[in-house]
Scaffold this active site. Structure first.
Site, PDB file in Angstrom:
ATOM      1  N   ILE A   1       7.431  -8.878 -19.487  1.00 25.57           N
ATOM      2  CA  ILE A   1       6.662  -7.696 -19.877  1.00 25.57           C
ATOM      3  C   ILE A   1       7.436  -6.393 -19.622  1.00 25.57           C
ATOM      4  O   ILE A   1       7.139  -5.363 -20.227  1.00 25.57           O
ATOM      5  CB  ILE A   1       5.308  -7.701 -19.127  1.00 25.57           C
ATOM      6  CG1 ILE A   1       4.260  -6.906 -19.878  1.00 25.57           C
ATOM      7  CG2 ILE A   1       5.458  -7.238 -17.692  1.00 25.57           C
ATOM      8  CD1 ILE A   1       2.845  -7.151 -19.364  1.00 25.57           C
TER       9      ILE A   1
ATOM     10  N   ASN B   1      14.525 -15.730  -8.474  1.00 22.98           N
ATOM     11  CA  ASN B   1      14.317 -15.042  -7.207  1.00 22.98           C
ATOM     12  C   ASN B   1      13.410 -15.900  -6.325  1.00 22.98           C
ATOM     13  O   ASN B   1      12.397 -16.416  -6.805  1.00 22.98           O
ATOM     14  CB  ASN B   1      13.660 -13.681  -7.449  1.00 22.98           C
ATOM     15  CG  ASN B   1      14.556 -12.739  -8.231  1.00 22.98           C
ATOM     16  OD1 ASN B   1      15.757 -12.686  -7.995  1.00 22.98           O
ATOM     17  ND2 ASN B   1      13.984 -12.014  -9.175  1.00 22.98           N
TER      18      ASN B   1
ATOM     19  N   GLU C   1       8.351 -11.723  -6.916  1.00 24.05           N
ATOM     20  CA  GLU C   1       7.054 -11.024  -6.955  1.00 24.05           C
ATOM     21  C   GLU C   1       5.903 -11.917  -7.406  1.00 24.05           C
ATOM     22  O   GLU C   1       4.763 -11.674  -7.031  1.00 24.05           O
ATOM     23  CB  GLU C   1       7.155  -9.794  -7.850  1.00 24.05           C
ATOM     24  CG  GLU C   1       8.098  -8.746  -7.269  1.00 24.05           C
ATOM     25  CD  GLU C   1       8.104  -7.443  -8.039  1.00 24.05           C
ATOM     26  OE1 GLU C   1       8.173  -6.388  -7.398  1.00 24.05           O
ATOM     27  OE2 GLU C   1       8.055  -7.502  -9.286  1.00 24.05           O
ATOM     28  N   VAL C   2       6.201 -12.891  -8.242  1.00 22.12           N
ATOM     29  CA  VAL C   2       5.135 -13.765  -8.756  1.00 22.12           C
ATOM     30  C   VAL C   2       5.303 -15.155  -8.130  1.00 22.12           C
ATOM     31  O   VAL C   2       6.373 -15.773  -8.276  1.00 22.12           O
ATOM     32  CB  VAL C   2       5.185 -13.853 -10.300  1.00 22.12           C
ATOM     33  CG1 VAL C   2       4.084 -14.788 -10.809  1.00 22.12           C
ATOM     34  CG2 VAL C   2       5.040 -12.468 -10.924  1.00 22.12           C
TER      35      VAL C   2
ATOM     36  N   HIS D   1       9.749 -19.241 -11.594  1.00 22.02           N
ATOM     37  CA  HIS D   1      10.184 -18.798 -12.911  1.00 22.02           C
ATOM     38  C   HIS D   1      11.678 -18.543 -12.880  1.00 22.02           C
ATOM     39  O   HIS D   1      12.223 -18.073 -11.887  1.00 22.02           O
ATOM     40  CB  HIS D   1       9.440 -17.532 -13.368  1.00 22.02           C
ATOM     41  CG  HIS D   1       9.403 -16.447 -12.344  1.00 22.02           C
ATOM     42  ND1 HIS D   1       8.580 -16.490 -11.245  1.00 22.02           N
ATOM     43  CD2 HIS D   1      10.091 -15.278 -12.247  1.00 22.02           C
ATOM     44  CE1 HIS D   1       8.749 -15.399 -10.517  1.00 22.02           C
ATOM     45  NE2 HIS D   1       9.671 -14.658 -11.092  1.00 22.02           N
TER      46      HIS D   1
ATOM     47  N   HIS E   1      14.575 -16.408 -14.879  1.00 19.31           N
ATOM     48  CA  HIS E   1      14.828 -15.312 -15.817  1.00 19.31           C
ATOM     49  C   HIS E   1      16.038 -15.666 -16.667  1.00 19.31           C
ATOM     50  O   HIS E   1      17.065 -16.113 -16.140  1.00 19.31           O
ATOM     51  CB  HIS E   1      15.176 -14.018 -15.072  1.00 19.31           C
ATOM     52  CG  HIS E   1      14.102 -13.479 -14.189  1.00 19.31           C
ATOM     53  ND1 HIS E   1      13.340 -12.380 -14.526  1.00 19.31           N
ATOM     54  CD2 HIS E   1      13.664 -13.858 -12.959  1.00 19.31           C
ATOM     55  CE1 HIS E   1      12.491 -12.096 -13.542  1.00 19.31           C
ATOM     56  NE2 HIS E   1      12.670 -12.983 -12.579  1.00 19.31           N
TER      57      HIS E   1
HETATM   58  P1  AMP Z   1      10.260 -11.855  -9.896  1.00 22.54           P
HETATM   59  O1  AMP Z   1      10.619 -10.603  -9.174  1.00 22.54           O
HETATM   60  O2  AMP Z   1      11.429 -12.778 -10.056  1.00 22.54           O
HETATM   61  O3  AMP Z   1       9.043 -12.534  -9.299  1.00 22.54           O
HETATM   62  O4  AMP Z   1       9.912 -11.427 -11.371  1.00 22.54           O
HETATM   63  C1  AMP Z   1       8.633 -11.322 -11.894  1.00 22.54           C
HETATM   64  C2  AMP Z   1       8.779 -10.897 -13.315  1.00 22.54           C
HETATM   65  O5  AMP Z   1       7.547 -11.123 -13.984  1.00 22.54           O
HETATM   66  C3  AMP Z   1       9.117  -9.424 -13.507  1.00 22.54           C
HETATM   67  O6  AMP Z   1      10.333  -9.320 -14.253  1.00 22.54           O
HETATM   68  C4  AMP Z   1       7.914  -8.881 -14.280  1.00 22.54           C
HETATM   69  O7  AMP Z   1       8.267  -7.884 -15.229  1.00 22.54           O
HETATM   70  C5  AMP Z   1       7.366 -10.125 -14.951  1.00 22.54           C
HETATM   71  N1  AMP Z   1       5.958 -10.102 -15.272  1.00 22.54           N
HETATM   72  C6  AMP Z   1       4.919  -9.750 -14.476  1.00 22.54           C
HETATM   73  N2  AMP Z   1       3.764  -9.885 -15.114  1.00 22.54           N
HETATM   74  C7  AMP Z   1       4.056 -10.335 -16.363  1.00 22.54           C
HETATM   75  C8  AMP Z   1       3.282 -10.678 -17.509  1.00 22.54           C
HETATM   76  N3  AMP Z   1       1.954 -10.563 -17.504  1.00 22.54           N
HETATM   77  N4  AMP Z   1       3.925 -11.116 -18.615  1.00 22.54           N
HETATM   78  C9  AMP Z   1       5.269 -11.224 -18.625  1.00 22.54           C
HETATM   79  N5  AMP Z   1       6.051 -10.928 -17.582  1.00 22.54           N
HETATM   80  C10 AMP Z   1       5.464 -10.487 -16.459  1.00 22.54           C
END
Ligand code: AMP
Length: 126
Positions: free
Chosen positions: A40, A97, A105-106, A110, A112
Site C-alpha cells: 500500500i 523483516n 510491523e505486521v 511476508h 517484500h
Molecule cells: P514490515 O515492516 O516488513 O512488517 O512491512 C509491512 C508492510 O505492509 C509495509 O511495507 C506496509 O506499507 C504494508 N502494508 C500495511 N498495510 C497494508 C495493506 N492494507 N495493504 C498492503 N500493504 C500494506
C-alpha cells in the site's frame, strides 16, 4: 511500531484480514499456499508482498513450524510472482523483516519483492 516476533499469532492482523477478504488489496497472485498483493506504500516502482496462507507470525515461526509442502509452496510462489512481474532479468530484492530489530510491523510472515529500478546498497547507513 515494530512487533515482537515471538508472540503468538493474532488473527486480527491486517494481512489475516486481507486473506479472509475482509479488507481489499491489489492482488497479483494466489494459489493454495500463498497470496501476493501490492504494498500500500510502495518503496520502489514494483513493491509486492507475498504471504503464506497459514498462520505464521514470522520467518522464524514459518521455518520452525510449517510443513514441507507449505514451505515449498511459499518459496515457489515467491519465485513465480517475481518472474511473472518481469523482475528476474533486471534483478530485484527479496526482504523479510523479523521482529523488533528487523522492524517488522505486521505480525503475519511476508516477503517484500522490490524492483523496477537499481536498488542501491543493501542497508541504509543510519
Ligand atoms: P514490515 O515492516 O516488513 O512488517 O512491512 C509491512 C508492510 O505492509 C509495509 O511495507 C506496509 O506499507 C504494508 N502494508 C500495511 N498495510 C497494508 C495493506 N492494507 N495493504 C498492503 N500493504 C500494506
Amino acid at each position: 511500531m515494530p512487533i515482537d516476533a515471538t508472540l503468538a499469532y493474532d488473527d486480527s492482523n491486517i494481512f489475516a484480514k486481507i486473506l479472509r477478504d475482509e479488507i481489499p488489496a491489489q492482488r497479483v497472485y494466489e494459489d493454495d499456499f500463498a497470496l501476493a498483493f501490492h504494498d500500500i506504500n510502495p518503496q520502489a516502482p514494483t513493491h509486492i508482498l507475498v504471504i503464506p496462507k497459514g498462520r505464521y507470525v514470522s520467518w522464524d515461526d514459518f521455518a520452525a513450524s510449517a510443513s514441507a509442502d507449505e514451505i515449498a509452496g511459499f518459496v515457489r510462489a515467491v519465485g513465480t510472482v517475481a518472474r511473472d512481474n518481469g523482475l528476474v532479468a533486471p534483478g530485484y530484492r527479496l526482504l523479510a523483516n523479523i521482529g523488533t530489530d528487523g522492524h517488522q510491523e505486521v505480525p503475519h510472515l511476508h516477503v517484500h519483492l522490490f524492483g523496477g529500478r537499481p536498488l542501491g546498497p543493501m542497508l541504509s547507513r543510519v
